[in-house]
Motif scaffolding. Structure first.
Motif, short mmCIF file in Angstrom:
data_model
loop_
_atom_site.label_atom_id
_atom_site.label_comp_id
_atom_site.label_asym_id
_atom_site.label_seq_id
_atom_site.Cartn_x
_atom_site.Cartn_y
_atom_site.Cartn_z
N CYS A 183 -12.80 55.60 -10.64
CA CYS A 183 -12.49 56.97 -11.61
C CYS A 183 -12.05 57.92 -10.64
CB CYS A 183 -13.52 56.90 -12.57
SG CYS A 183 -13.59 58.33 -13.51
N CYS A 234 -15.59 60.45 -11.33
CA CYS A 234 -17.01 60.18 -11.39
C CYS A 234 -17.14 58.88 -10.43
CB CYS A 234 -17.81 59.86 -12.69
SG CYS A 234 -17.33 58.15 -13.32
N CYS A 244 -12.61 56.48 -16.04
CA CYS A 244 -13.40 55.54 -16.59
C CYS A 244 -13.42 55.86 -18.04
CB CYS A 244 -14.63 55.36 -16.22
SG CYS A 244 -15.77 57.04 -16.23
N CYS A 296 -15.10 59.43 -18.82
CA CYS A 296 -14.59 60.70 -18.32
C CYS A 296 -13.31 60.70 -19.45
CB CYS A 296 -14.25 60.46 -16.81
SG CYS A 296 -15.41 60.57 -15.83
ZN LIG Z 1 -15.32 58.70 -14.55
#
Ligand SMILES: [Zn+2]
Length: 377
Positions: free
Chosen positions: A24, A27, A44, A47
Motif C-alpha cells: 500500500c 500504510c 489497501c 486507505c
Molecule cells: Zn493502506
C-alpha cells in the motif's frame, strides 16, 4: 468490449504485482487491491476509504471488481507507487511519523491528506507548524480529577526544552512544565473516547504523569504530535551526539507495549485482590485505579532476566481469596508481585509483553531507574 475488459483487467493485475506496487502506497500493508486512478497509486482497502474523503484529488477503484478504461490503466502504468512516493514524499522530515496499518484512523487519514491534499512534503514551507521549534495554541485538556475538558493554552518551546500549559490565559506561571527529555505522546482514541485523543505522559520526580488532550481539527492535533516528535528528535540529537538518525527515530514517541485490566495484591499478599488498569510502557509496569488517572497508583520496574527478574505463569501455592483465574507472578530482586488475568488470552498477552521486556539486556540509564525504584520509600 468484454474482451477489452479482460485485457484491461489482466494489465492492471500485472501492474499490481510490480515491485513497489505490491505494498500500500500509504500504510505499506501487503498486497493492496485498490487503486487511485487520479494519483496513480495502489492502496489497501482501508486507505482507499480515506482517499474517498479527498474525492476532488483522488478517485479510487477496485483492481479486481471495477471496470477499467485503457487510459486509466495507461496512467497507472506511467505512475505507480515508487514514482508517486518520489513526488509526494520528496521532503518528509526524518522525525515525521509515518503511520502503518495498525495505527488509528486519524494518523492514517492525516498522512494521506498531508501528502496528496496539502502537499506538505513537496512545499517545505507548509511544514512550519512542526518544524519551527515553537508552537502555541489551545487544546481541550481533561481535568485531573473531574474528567471535564477545558480549553487550555499549550506552548512548545525547543529553546526552553519544554512543553507547558496554562490554566488561565493571562497566567504568568504555567500549570505544568514537561521537559522533552521525558515527554511521550501517543494517540489513544479508544481509551480517551474521542477520535483525536492524544495521551501525553511525562516524568515528574521519577513518577509518571498523564494528561489527555484533543483538538477538534485533525490536522492541528497531528501537527502537535509531530512538533513533539521534532522537539524530541532535536533533544536526543544533542543528548546522544554519536547516535545515528535511525537509532534515534524509534525513541521519539512510543506506543505502550500492552494495556488492560488485571487484579493485584499488595506487598503482603493477604489484603485481597483489587482490579487495576495496567500500562506496560517500556520497562515501567504502571497501575491505575482508572485508565485515565493523572498519576499511577504504583509502578513495577521490569528489569532483565540477567539481573534477577523473572516471571512465573501462575501463583505460588497457598494464595487465598477471590481472584481471577489466570495468575502471573513477577519476581524482582526485592519482592514478588501477584497479578490475575480474566481470561487465557489476556494471560498469554501479558506474559509475552513482560517476558519480551525481561529478555532484553538492560541499558546503562535503566540501572538508574531501577536504583530509584529499589530505594523508593
Ligand atoms: Zn493502506
Amino acid at each position: 468490449m468484454a474482451v477489452d475488459q479482460d485485457q484491461n483487467r489482466q494489465r492492471i493485475k500485472q501492474l499490481m504485482r510490480k515491485p513497489g506496487n505490491n505494498y500500500c502506497a500509504d500504510c505499506r500493508a501487503a498486497d493492496p487491491e485498490w487503486a487511485s486512478y487520479t494519483l496513480g497509486v495502489f492502496v489497501c482497502q482501508s486507505c482507499s476509504g480515506l482517499h474517498r474523503n479527498i474525492a476532488q484529488i483522488s478517485k479510487v477503484k477496485s483492481v479486481l471488481l471495477d471496470p477499467w478504461r485503457p487510459s486509466e490503466v495507461e496512467f497507472m502504468d506511467s505512475v505507480g507507487n515508487d514514482a508517486a512516493r518520489a513526488k509526494f514524499e520528496k521532503q518528509v522530515p526524518a522525525f515525521y511519523y509515518r503511520p502503518s496499518r495498525t495505527d488509528c484512523t486519524l494518523l492514517r487519514e492525516q498522512w494521506i491528506r498531508a501528502k496528496y491534499e496539502r502537499k506538505e512534503f513537496i512545499y517545505v514551507e507548509k511544514q512550519e507548524p512542526y518544524t519551527a521549534g515553537y508552537r502555541e495554541g489551545f487544546l481541550w485538556k481533561r481535568g485531573r480529577d473531574n474528567g471535564q475538558y477545558l480549553n487550555r493554552k499549550f506552548i512548545l518551546s525547543e529553546r526552553e526544552g519544554v512543553l507547558k500549559y496554562f490554566n488561565k490565559n493571562d497566567a504568568r506561571e504555567p500549570k505544568a512544565v514537561m521537559k522533552f527529555q521525558s515527554v511521550n505522546a501517543c494517540f489513544q482514541p479508544a481509551k480517551i473516547g474521542t477520535a483525536h485523543g492524544l495521551q501525553i505522559t511525562y516524568l515528574k520526580d521519577n513518577s509518571t504523569r498523564n494528561i489527555f488532550v484533543y483538538h477538534e481539527d485533525g490536522k492541528e492535533m497531528v501537527d502537535w504530535f509531530n512538533a513533539i516528535r521534532a522537539a524530541r528528535f532535536h533533544y536526543l540529537q544533542v543528548a546522544f551526539p554519536i547516535a545515528s538518525v535511525s537509532e534515534l527515530l524509534p525513541k521519539l514517541t512510543r506506543n505502550f507495549i500492552k494495556e488492560g485490566y488485571m487484579e493485584k495484591t499488595g506487598p503482603k499478599h493477604t489484603e485481597g485482590f483489587k482490579k487495576r488498569w495496567f500500562t506496560m510502557d517500556d520497562r515501567r509496569l504502571m497501575y491505575f485505579k482508572d485508565p485515565m488517572d493523572a498519576y499511577a497508583r504504583g509502578e513495577v520496574f521490569v528489569g532483565s532476566k540477567d539481573n534477577n527478574y523473572s516471571l512465573v505463569p501462575h501463583f505460588p501455592p497457598g494464595i487465598q481469596g477471590n481472584h481471577w483465574q489466570f495468575g502471573i507472578t513477577i519476581v524482582t530482586p526485592d519482592r514478588m508481585f501477584l497479578m490475575a488475568c480474566e481470561n487465557e488470552k489476556e494471560h498469554r498477552d501479558w506474559i509475552n509483553a513482560i517476558e519480551n521486556v525481561m529478555d532484553r539486556p538492560m541499558l546503562p540509564h535503566e540501572y538508574a531507574v531501577e536504583a530509584y525504584f529499589k530505594h523508593k520509600p
